[in-house]
Each structure stands twice: as structure tokens, then as C-alpha cells.
Design a protein around this motif. Sequence first.
Motif, PDB file in Angstrom:
ATOM      1  N   ALA A 190      -5.152  10.973  -8.924  1.00  0.00           N
ATOM      2  CA  ALA A 190      -6.208  11.900  -8.491  1.00  0.00           C
ATOM      3  C   ALA A 190      -5.932  13.306  -9.018  1.00  0.00           C
ATOM      4  O   ALA A 190      -6.839  13.991  -9.511  1.00  0.00           O
ATOM      5  N   ARG A 191      -4.677  13.733  -8.935  1.00  0.00           N
ATOM      6  CA  ARG A 191      -4.323  15.074  -9.450  1.00  0.00           C
ATOM      7  C   ARG A 191      -4.468  15.140 -10.965  1.00  0.00           C
ATOM      8  O   ARG A 191      -4.994  16.103 -11.509  1.00  0.00           O
ATOM      9  N   THR A 192      -4.019  14.102 -11.654  1.00  0.00           N
ATOM     10  CA  THR A 192      -4.017  14.097 -13.113  1.00  0.00           C
ATOM     11  C   THR A 192      -5.417  13.998 -13.705  1.00  0.00           C
ATOM     12  O   THR A 192      -5.725  14.665 -14.685  1.00  0.00           O
ATOM     13  N   TRP A 193      -6.272  13.180 -13.130  1.00  0.00           N
ATOM     14  CA  TRP A 193      -7.556  12.875 -13.748  1.00  0.00           C
ATOM     15  C   TRP A 193      -8.745  13.584 -13.110  1.00  0.00           C
ATOM     16  O   TRP A 193      -9.877  13.357 -13.511  1.00  0.00           O
ATOM     17  N   SER A 194      -8.509  14.439 -12.137  1.00  0.00           N
ATOM     18  CA  SER A 194      -9.645  15.100 -11.474  1.00  0.00           C
ATOM     19  C   SER A 194     -10.444  15.957 -12.445  1.00  0.00           C
ATOM     20  O   SER A 194     -11.674  16.020 -12.346  1.00  0.00           O
ATOM     21  N   ALA A 195      -9.775  16.575 -13.404  1.00  0.00           N
ATOM     22  CA  ALA A 195     -10.483  17.396 -14.393  1.00  0.00           C
ATOM     23  C   ALA A 195     -11.388  16.549 -15.286  1.00  0.00           C
ATOM     24  O   ALA A 195     -12.333  17.076 -15.893  1.00  0.00           O
ATOM     25  N   ASP A 196     -11.121  15.255 -15.352  1.00  0.00           N
ATOM     26  CA  ASP A 196     -11.940  14.340 -16.152  1.00  0.00           C
ATOM     27  C   ASP A 196     -13.049  13.685 -15.330  1.00  0.00           C
ATOM     28  O   ASP A 196     -13.708  12.753 -15.797  1.00  0.00           O
ATOM     29  N   GLY A 197     -13.219  14.157 -14.102  1.00  0.00           N
ATOM     30  CA  GLY A 197     -14.290  13.617 -13.266  1.00  0.00           C
ATOM     31  C   GLY A 197     -13.925  12.357 -12.513  1.00  0.00           C
ATOM     32  O   GLY A 197     -14.805  11.607 -12.104  1.00  0.00           O
ATOM     33  N   VAL A 198     -12.629  12.117 -12.303  1.00  0.00           N
ATOM     34  CA  VAL A 198     -12.187  10.948 -11.541  1.00  0.00           C
ATOM     35  C   VAL A 198     -11.870  11.401 -10.111  1.00  0.00           C
ATOM     36  O   VAL A 198     -11.153  12.368  -9.901  1.00  0.00           O
ATOM     37  N   VAL A 199     -12.434  10.682  -9.152  1.00  0.00           N
ATOM     38  CA  VAL A 199     -12.196  10.952  -7.737  1.00  0.00           C
ATOM     39  C   VAL A 199     -11.569   9.697  -7.137  1.00  0.00           C
ATOM     40  O   VAL A 199     -12.082   8.597  -7.335  1.00  0.00           O
ATOM     41  N   VAL A 200     -10.456   9.873  -6.438  1.00  0.00           N
ATOM     42  CA  VAL A 200      -9.801   8.739  -5.779  1.00  0.00           C
ATOM     43  C   VAL A 200     -10.076   8.849  -4.287  1.00  0.00           C
ATOM     44  O   VAL A 200      -9.831   9.883  -3.672  1.00  0.00           O
ATOM     45  N   ALA A 246       3.606  10.192   1.656  1.00  0.00           N
ATOM     46  CA  ALA A 246       3.364   9.835   0.253  1.00  0.00           C
ATOM     47  C   ALA A 246       2.887  11.015  -0.575  1.00  0.00           C
ATOM     48  O   ALA A 246       2.615  10.854  -1.768  1.00  0.00           O
ATOM     49  N   GLU A 247       2.804  12.193   0.056  1.00  0.00           N
ATOM     50  CA  GLU A 247       2.267  13.381  -0.617  1.00  0.00           C
ATOM     51  C   GLU A 247       0.905  13.069  -1.225  1.00  0.00           C
ATOM     52  O   GLU A 247       0.609  13.411  -2.365  1.00  0.00           O
ATOM     53  N   ALA A 248       0.080  12.409  -0.412  1.00  0.00           N
ATOM     54  CA  ALA A 248      -1.245  11.967  -0.847  1.00  0.00           C
ATOM     55  C   ALA A 248      -2.351  12.627  -0.018  1.00  0.00           C
ATOM     56  O   ALA A 248      -3.433  12.074   0.123  1.00  0.00           O
ATOM     57  N   THR A 249      -2.062  13.810   0.496  1.00  0.00           N
ATOM     58  CA  THR A 249      -3.057  14.495   1.323  1.00  0.00           C
ATOM     59  C   THR A 249      -4.240  14.994   0.499  1.00  0.00           C
ATOM     60  O   THR A 249      -5.251  15.397   1.071  1.00  0.00           O
ATOM     61  N   ASN A 250      -4.128  14.923  -0.834  1.00  0.00           N
ATOM     62  CA  ASN A 250      -5.247  15.320  -1.702  1.00  0.00           C
ATOM     63  C   ASN A 250      -6.324  14.233  -1.782  1.00  0.00           C
ATOM     64  O   ASN A 250      -7.415  14.495  -2.290  1.00  0.00           O
ATOM     65  N   LEU A 251      -6.054  13.037  -1.278  1.00  0.00           N
ATOM     66  CA  LEU A 251      -7.027  11.956  -1.347  1.00  0.00           C
ATOM     67  C   LEU A 251      -8.058  12.089  -0.235  1.00  0.00           C
ATOM     68  O   LEU A 251      -7.717  12.378   0.909  1.00  0.00           O
ATOM     69  N   ILE A 252      -9.298  11.856  -0.573  1.00  0.00           N
ATOM     70  CA  ILE A 252     -10.331  11.703   0.444  1.00  0.00           C
ATOM     71  C   ILE A 252     -10.053  10.345   1.077  1.00  0.00           C
ATOM     72  O   ILE A 252      -9.922   9.343   0.367  1.00  0.00           O
ATOM     73  N   THR A 253      -9.959  10.299   2.382  1.00  0.00           N
ATOM     74  CA  THR A 253      -9.666   9.033   3.044  1.00  0.00           C
ATOM     75  C   THR A 253     -10.714   8.767   4.116  1.00  0.00           C
ATOM     76  O   THR A 253     -10.856   9.534   5.059  1.00  0.00           O
ATOM     77  N   VAL A 254     -11.438   7.671   3.927  1.00  0.00           N
ATOM     78  CA  VAL A 254     -12.484   7.267   4.857  1.00  0.00           C
ATOM     79  C   VAL A 254     -11.886   6.294   5.861  1.00  0.00           C
ATOM     80  O   VAL A 254     -11.230   5.324   5.477  1.00  0.00           O
ATOM     81  N   CYS A 271       0.842  -1.207   0.000  1.00  0.00           N
ATOM     82  CA  CYS A 271       0.000   0.000   0.000  1.00  0.00           C
ATOM     83  C   CYS A 271       0.871   1.249   0.000  1.00  0.00           C
ATOM     84  O   CYS A 271       0.540   2.253  -0.629  1.00  0.00           O
ATOM     85  N   ARG A 272       1.978   1.196   0.700  1.00  0.00           N
ATOM     86  CA  ARG A 272       2.903   2.331   0.768  1.00  0.00           C
ATOM     87  C   ARG A 272       3.480   2.645  -0.611  1.00  0.00           C
ATOM     88  O   ARG A 272       3.709   3.792  -0.945  1.00  0.00           O
ATOM     89  N   THR A 273       3.686   1.616  -1.415  1.00  0.00           N
ATOM     90  CA  THR A 273       4.193   1.793  -2.776  1.00  0.00           C
ATOM     91  C   THR A 273       3.118   2.364  -3.689  1.00  0.00           C
ATOM     92  O   THR A 273       3.390   3.203  -4.541  1.00  0.00           O
ATOM     93  N   GLU A 274       1.900   1.917  -3.514  1.00  0.00           N
ATOM     94  CA  GLU A 274       0.787   2.264  -4.392  1.00  0.00           C
ATOM     95  C   GLU A 274       0.220   3.665  -4.128  1.00  0.00           C
ATOM     96  O   GLU A 274      -0.252   4.333  -5.053  1.00  0.00           O
ATOM     97  N   LEU A 275       0.269   4.117  -2.898  1.00  0.00           N
ATOM     98  CA  LEU A 275      -0.390   5.364  -2.504  1.00  0.00           C
ATOM     99  C   LEU A 275       0.084   6.597  -3.285  1.00  0.00           C
ATOM    100  O   LEU A 275      -0.756   7.389  -3.737  1.00  0.00           O
ATOM    101  N   PRO A 276       1.388   6.807  -3.499  1.00  0.00           N
ATOM    102  CA  PRO A 276       1.802   7.981  -4.284  1.00  0.00           C
ATOM    103  C   PRO A 276       1.251   7.961  -5.720  1.00  0.00           C
ATOM    104  O   PRO A 276       0.877   9.002  -6.264  1.00  0.00           O
ATOM    105  N   LEU A 277       1.173   6.781  -6.317  1.00  0.00           N
ATOM    106  CA  LEU A 277       0.621   6.643  -7.661  1.00  0.00           C
ATOM    107  C   LEU A 277      -0.854   7.047  -7.686  1.00  0.00           C
ATOM    108  O   LEU A 277      -1.301   7.749  -8.595  1.00  0.00           O
ATOM    109  N   LEU A 278      -1.598   6.629  -6.685  1.00  0.00           N
ATOM    110  CA  LEU A 278      -3.017   6.975  -6.619  1.00  0.00           C
ATOM    111  C   LEU A 278      -3.209   8.471  -6.386  1.00  0.00           C
ATOM    112  O   LEU A 278      -4.128   9.075  -6.957  1.00  0.00           O
ATOM    113  N   ALA A 279      -2.350   9.071  -5.583  1.00  0.00           N
ATOM    114  CA  ALA A 279      -2.423  10.523  -5.369  1.00  0.00           C
ATOM    115  C   ALA A 279      -2.153  11.263  -6.668  1.00  0.00           C
ATOM    116  O   ALA A 279      -2.827  12.250  -6.986  1.00  0.00           O
ATOM    117  N   GLU A 280      -1.189  10.776  -7.434  1.00  0.00           N
ATOM    118  CA  GLU A 280      -0.883  11.388  -8.732  1.00  0.00           C
ATOM    119  C   GLU A 280      -2.047  11.206  -9.700  1.00  0.00           C
ATOM    120  O   GLU A 280      -2.407  12.117 -10.451  1.00  0.00           O
TER     121      GLU A 280
END
Length: 183
Positions: free
Chosen positions: A95-105, A124-132, A84-93
Motif C-alpha cells: 500500500a505504501r509503495t504503490w499508492s502513488a500508482d493508484g493502488v489502494v489496499v 504489523a505496522e499496517a495502520t495505513n490500510l483501510i480496514t472494513v 494472515c499475520r504473516t501476510e499483513l505487513p507485506l500488504l501494508a508495504e
Amino acid sequence: MSAARRPTAVLLAALAFVLLGAGLAAGLRDESAESSEPGPATVTLDRPAPDLVGSALDGSRFDLTDYRGSIVVINVWASWCAPCRTELPLLAEAARTWSADGVVVVGLNVRDSAEAAQVLLDEAEATNLITVADPTGALAVSWGVRGVPETFVVDRAGRLRLWAQGVVDAAWLRERLGPMVQP
């Protein structure tokens, strides 16, 4: 029952139990799994997404139904999970890249403390993710999660389309989300 017949009855009962278990396991196997492709085991689905309502780490309320019209990528993770530690930065990126296309991570943080989860999000510089937060794992169980990491994709109509068991990578995101993003 005589002493001579007792071992035979126990053996037959054990055999019946094993056969029943094998039959159940075979029946639970999802034939739509696409295991021949590289990357995580991915199942293609077409059913309503389960409810996902909870408290985000920032204290806000999250309800998946509020995101109808968006493609929602739900990643199940924990700070104690090395992949998960490896995957999280990719998911944050993503979210930043595809948010304009209506993708929410959205992260679903399971069986973890809010403090440990926040530390990993910061690292992971993933503070942009909504985390439940899912400290008991009950939300993850309602989605059928078997382990971490797992990733689900919900389409714009609120239908569950993909379920990946294992680490997703950039190629998986491009190949799986790309076609969904296109109008």
C-alpha cells in the motif's frame, strides 16, 4: 415396499446423492484457476465487482465505488488467522509503495473483534490500510470467500480481475499487479 427391497432402495438413493454431489462439485470448479503456478491458487476473472459497503475500523464509511479509477486490492483476513499475520505487513508495504500508482489496499476483517483487529494492525505496522469490519462474515460471503486469507483485485473500471485463495507474497503482487499498474 417389502423388507427385502428397502435396503436396495436406500442404497440406490445414497448412490444417486453421491453422484449428484460429485456432479455439482465438478460443475462448480472454475476452469480458469491457475494452479500450476507457485503461490496461492489464483483465478482470473472479468466481471463487475460485488458491492462492498461497510464501516471501517476508524469509524468512517467505506464504499468500493468511491475508488473507481484506482486498483483496489481487497484482502480478507482475521487476527486469529496465523497466515494472515504473516501476510499483513507485506500488504501494508505494498500500500505504501504503490499508492502513488493508484493502488489502494483494503482489509476486510472477518469474524473478529475491532479490538483484536486493531492490535494486529498496530503490531504489523499496517495502520495505513483501510480496514472494513465484517464481524458476521456476511460481506465476505457476498464475495464468495471460502476461507482466510483470500485476496481480490478490482481494476480501475470496477471489474473483479483476480481472486487468490491463500497467502499472497511479494512475487505474486509484482507479477499480478505490475501489469495492471502500467498505463
